[in-house]
Design a protein around this motif. Structure first.
Motif, PDB file in Angstrom:
ATOM      1  N   PRO A   1       0.796  -1.230   0.000  1.00  0.00           N
ATOM      2  CA  PRO A   1       0.000   0.000   0.000  1.00  0.00           C
ATOM      3  C   PRO A   1       0.830   1.283   0.000  1.00  0.00           C
ATOM      4  CG  PRO A   1      -0.154  -1.110   2.124  1.00  0.00           C
ATOM      5  CD  PRO A   1       0.607  -2.010   1.216  1.00  0.00           C
ATOM      6  N   TRP A   2       2.101   1.205   0.351  1.00  0.00           N
ATOM      7  CA  TRP A   2       2.952   2.396   0.378  1.00  0.00           C
ATOM      8  C   TRP A   2       3.729   2.587  -0.924  1.00  0.00           C
ATOM      9  CZ3 TRP A   2       1.894  -0.465   4.743  1.00  0.00           C
ATOM     10  CH2 TRP A   2       1.275   0.249   5.776  1.00  0.00           C
ATOM     11  N   ASN A   3       3.462   1.733  -1.915  1.00  0.00           N
ATOM     12  CA  ASN A   3       4.122   1.836  -3.215  1.00  0.00           C
ATOM     13  C   ASN A   3       3.134   2.450  -4.212  1.00  0.00           C
ATOM     14  OD1 ASN A   3       5.001   1.178  -5.914  1.00  0.00           O
ATOM     15  ND2 ASN A   3       6.520  -0.153  -4.959  1.00  0.00           N
ATOM     16  N   LEU A   4       3.333   3.731  -4.500  1.00  0.00           N
ATOM     17  CA  LEU A   4       2.416   4.461  -5.378  1.00  0.00           C
ATOM     18  C   LEU A   4       2.264   3.785  -6.739  1.00  0.00           C
ATOM     19  CD1 LEU A   4       0.673   6.891  -6.193  1.00  0.00           C
ATOM     20  CD2 LEU A   4       2.782   8.135  -6.699  1.00  0.00           C
TER      21      LEU A   4
ATOM     22  N   LEU B   1     -14.259   0.328   9.003  1.00  0.00           N
ATOM     23  CA  LEU B   1     -13.750   1.645   8.643  1.00  0.00           C
ATOM     24  C   LEU B   1     -13.154   2.264   9.897  1.00  0.00           C
ATOM     25  CD1 LEU B   1     -16.500   3.192   6.347  1.00  0.00           C
ATOM     26  CD2 LEU B   1     -14.367   2.080   5.699  1.00  0.00           C
ATOM     27  N   LEU B   2     -11.842   2.493   9.870  1.00  0.00           N
ATOM     28  CA  LEU B   2     -11.124   3.075  10.997  1.00  0.00           C
ATOM     29  C   LEU B   2     -10.739   4.508  10.659  1.00  0.00           C
ATOM     30  CD1 LEU B   2      -8.527   0.227  11.709  1.00  0.00           C
ATOM     31  CD2 LEU B   2     -10.787   0.522  12.732  1.00  0.00           C
ATOM     32  N   PRO B   3     -11.006   5.442  11.550  1.00  0.00           N
ATOM     33  CA  PRO B   3     -10.519   6.803  11.309  1.00  0.00           C
ATOM     34  C   PRO B   3      -8.986   6.774  11.212  1.00  0.00           C
ATOM     35  CG  PRO B   3     -12.072   6.763  13.135  1.00  0.00           C
ATOM     36  CD  PRO B   3     -11.763   5.332  12.805  1.00  0.00           C
ATOM     37  N   ASP B   4      -8.452   7.363  10.164  1.00  0.00           N
ATOM     38  CA  ASP B   4      -6.993   7.446  10.000  1.00  0.00           C
ATOM     39  C   ASP B   4      -6.558   8.778  10.620  1.00  0.00           C
ATOM     40  OD1 ASP B   4      -4.367   7.135   9.269  1.00  0.00           O
ATOM     41  OD2 ASP B   4      -4.721   7.275   7.110  1.00  0.00           O
ATOM     42  N   VAL B   5      -6.591   8.815  11.948  1.00  0.00           N
ATOM     43  CA  VAL B   5      -6.387  10.033  12.727  1.00  0.00           C
ATOM     44  C   VAL B   5      -5.083  10.743  12.362  1.00  0.00           C
ATOM     45  CG1 VAL B   5      -6.105  10.927  15.073  1.00  0.00           C
ATOM     46  CG2 VAL B   5      -7.765   9.131  14.624  1.00  0.00           C
ATOM     47  N   ASN B   6      -4.010   9.989  12.235  1.00  0.00           N
ATOM     48  CA  ASN B   6      -2.700  10.584  11.948  1.00  0.00           C
ATOM     49  C   ASN B   6      -2.325  10.525  10.472  1.00  0.00           C
ATOM     50  OD1 ASN B   6      -2.389  11.169  14.680  1.00  0.00           O
ATOM     51  ND2 ASN B   6      -1.473   9.168  15.101  1.00  0.00           N
ATOM     52  N   ARG B   7      -3.306  10.204   9.621  1.00  0.00           N
ATOM     53  CA  ARG B   7      -3.102  10.140   8.166  1.00  0.00           C
ATOM     54  C   ARG B   7      -1.857   9.311   7.831  1.00  0.00           C
ATOM     55  NH1 ARG B   7      -6.921  12.924   5.825  1.00  0.00           N
ATOM     56  NH2 ARG B   7      -5.987  13.393   3.845  1.00  0.00           N
TER      57      ARG B   7
ATOM     58  N   ILE C   1      -2.019   6.319   6.283  1.00  0.00           N
ATOM     59  CA  ILE C   1      -2.218   5.573   5.042  1.00  0.00           C
ATOM     60  C   ILE C   1      -2.234   6.568   3.890  1.00  0.00           C
ATOM     61  CG2 ILE C   1      -3.772   4.026   3.782  1.00  0.00           C
ATOM     62  CD1 ILE C   1      -2.433   2.790   6.303  1.00  0.00           C
ATOM     63  N   PRO C   2      -1.458   6.287   2.847  1.00  0.00           N
ATOM     64  CA  PRO C   2      -1.387   7.234   1.722  1.00  0.00           C
ATOM     65  C   PRO C   2      -2.755   7.467   1.080  1.00  0.00           C
ATOM     66  CG  PRO C   2       0.207   5.447   1.443  1.00  0.00           C
ATOM     67  CD  PRO C   2      -0.632   5.093   2.621  1.00  0.00           C
ATOM     68  N   GLU C   3      -2.929   8.685   0.562  1.00  0.00           N
ATOM     69  CA  GLU C   3      -4.205   9.033  -0.062  1.00  0.00           C
ATOM     70  C   GLU C   3      -4.517   8.154  -1.256  1.00  0.00           C
ATOM     71  OE1 GLU C   3      -4.424  12.909  -1.956  1.00  0.00           O
ATOM     72  OE2 GLU C   3      -2.268  12.880  -2.242  1.00  0.00           O
TER      73      GLU C   3
ATOM     74  N   VAL D   1      -4.403   5.064  -1.342  1.00  0.00           N
ATOM     75  CA  VAL D   1      -5.132   3.903  -0.818  1.00  0.00           C
ATOM     76  C   VAL D   1      -6.408   4.363  -0.121  1.00  0.00           C
ATOM     77  CG1 VAL D   1      -5.056   1.953   0.798  1.00  0.00           C
ATOM     78  CG2 VAL D   1      -3.023   2.538  -0.539  1.00  0.00           C
ATOM     79  N   ARG D   2      -6.309   5.401   0.668  1.00  0.00           N
ATOM     80  CA  ARG D   2      -7.439   5.915   1.451  1.00  0.00           C
ATOM     81  C   ARG D   2      -8.493   6.560   0.547  1.00  0.00           C
ATOM     82  NH1 ARG D   2      -4.627   9.142   4.287  1.00  0.00           N
ATOM     83  NH2 ARG D   2      -5.324  11.001   3.237  1.00  0.00           N
ATOM     84  N   GLY D   3      -8.067   7.099  -0.596  1.00  0.00           N
ATOM     85  CA  GLY D   3      -8.994   7.792  -1.478  1.00  0.00           C
ATOM     86  C   GLY D   3      -9.354   9.146  -0.897  1.00  0.00           C
ATOM     87  N   SER D   4     -10.583   9.563  -1.107  1.00  0.00           N
ATOM     88  CA  SER D   4     -11.016  10.872  -0.621  1.00  0.00           C
ATOM     89  C   SER D   4     -11.612  10.787   0.784  1.00  0.00           C
ATOM     90  CB  SER D   4     -12.053  11.466  -1.590  1.00  0.00           C
ATOM     91  OG  SER D   4     -13.186  10.619  -1.648  1.00  0.00           O
ATOM     92  N   HIS D   5     -11.349   9.690   1.479  1.00  0.00           N
ATOM     93  CA  HIS D   5     -11.948   9.444   2.791  1.00  0.00           C
ATOM     94  C   HIS D   5     -10.990   9.791   3.933  1.00  0.00           C
ATOM     95  CE1 HIS D   5     -14.900   7.312   0.407  1.00  0.00           C
ATOM     96  NE2 HIS D   5     -13.907   6.645  -0.135  1.00  0.00           N
ATOM     97  N   SER D   6     -11.545  10.070   5.100  1.00  0.00           N
ATOM     98  CA  SER D   6     -10.727  10.289   6.288  1.00  0.00           C
ATOM     99  C   SER D   6     -10.527   8.992   7.065  1.00  0.00           C
ATOM    100  CB  SER D   6     -11.360  11.351   7.190  1.00  0.00           C
ATOM    101  OG  SER D   6     -12.652  10.931   7.591  1.00  0.00           O
ATOM    102  N   SER D   7     -11.215   7.935   6.651  1.00  0.00           N
ATOM    103  CA  SER D   7     -11.084   6.616   7.273  1.00  0.00           C
ATOM    104  C   SER D   7     -10.443   5.656   6.286  1.00  0.00           C
ATOM    105  CB  SER D   7     -12.460   6.077   7.672  1.00  0.00           C
ATOM    106  OG  SER D   7     -13.048   6.885   8.666  1.00  0.00           O
ATOM    107  N   ILE D   8      -9.963   4.541   6.833  1.00  0.00           N
ATOM    108  CA  ILE D   8      -9.402   3.497   5.990  1.00  0.00           C
ATOM    109  C   ILE D   8     -10.135   2.195   6.300  1.00  0.00           C
ATOM    110  CG2 ILE D   8      -7.517   3.080   7.630  1.00  0.00           C
ATOM    111  CD1 ILE D   8      -7.246   2.668   3.816  1.00  0.00           C
ATOM    112  N   ALA D   9     -10.463   1.452   5.262  1.00  0.00           N
ATOM    113  CA  ALA D   9     -11.150   0.168   5.407  1.00  0.00           C
ATOM    114  C   ALA D   9     -10.099  -0.908   5.680  1.00  0.00           C
ATOM    115  CB  ALA D   9     -11.927  -0.148   4.134  1.00  0.00           C
TER     116      ALA D   9
END
Length: 190
Positions: free
Chosen positions: A39-42, A96-102, A104-106, A108-116
């Motif tokens: 997930p960290w490999n663009l 769906l977990l809030p990605d409080v400290n961001r 997870i890269p956008e 993967v996260r998309g336009s959401h503030s949470s990550i599945a």
């Protein structure tokens, strides 16, 4: 539940190497075949989005072998939300977990503030995440608008030689993709 063939060491080594070198793999999950990568490999994530013709804004799921692999996402959350998420795992439930400290890269996260996130008990998914020593992207193995692949032949029909590795194995026996639950609101989204 279907009998799940454990992944052999050579197949696991090849899948791990593919993931760590930025490749895209297909693999069986609880209900359908998935596409996965680091997930960290663009470039790898963009490869999956291109294959699926999926917009980045929609976001994707992360799968993990254990709660420990995603502890960095749970630790910033209140204890009640941590317990709620953990009550569903391991198993075929995506939270769906809030990605409080961001963290997870956008892409993967998309336009959401949470990550599945799903902590899987499927032996192939667990072996892949343990071998790569990280959670992996998990999205259904299909082009947008088509039914998810339910066997390796369908994976090949959809993507032919566009994948870097296809991990052999059996689906887990669930008829439908994982439920998705927002742990903040408690709502079931799928």
């Amino acid at each position: 539940m279907a009998v799940l063939n454990p992944i052999n060491n050579w197949q696991l080594h090849c899948a791990r190497r593919t993931i760590l070198h930025g490749g895209v793999i297909a693999y069986p999950t609880e209900a359908v075949w998935g596409l996965g990568c680091d997930p960290w490999n663009l470039e790898a994530v963009m490869g999956i989005l291109d294959l699926k013709n999926r917009p980045m804004e929609k976001g994707m799921i992360l799968v993990a072998a254990s709660v420990e692999q995603i502890r960095f996402l749970l630790d910033p959350l209140p204890e009640t939300l941590q317990l709620e998420a953990r009550s569903h795992w391991p198993g075929p439930v995506t939270c769906l977990l809030p990605d409080v400290n961001r963290q997870i890269p956008e892409w993967v996260r998309g336009s959401h503030s949470s990550i599945a996130v799903r902590v899987s008990e499927h032996p192939v998914v667990k072996a892949l995440c343990e071998s790569a020593d990280m959670p992996l992207v998990s999205t259904s193995c299909n082009p947008a608008g088509r039914e998810p692949a339910r066997n390796a032949l369908q994976v090949r029909r959809y993507f032919n030689n566009q994948l870097d590795w296809i991990v052999p194995g059996a689906l887990g026996g669930n008829r439908k993709p994982s439920r998705i639950i927002d742990i903040v609101s408690g709502k079931q989204l799928r």
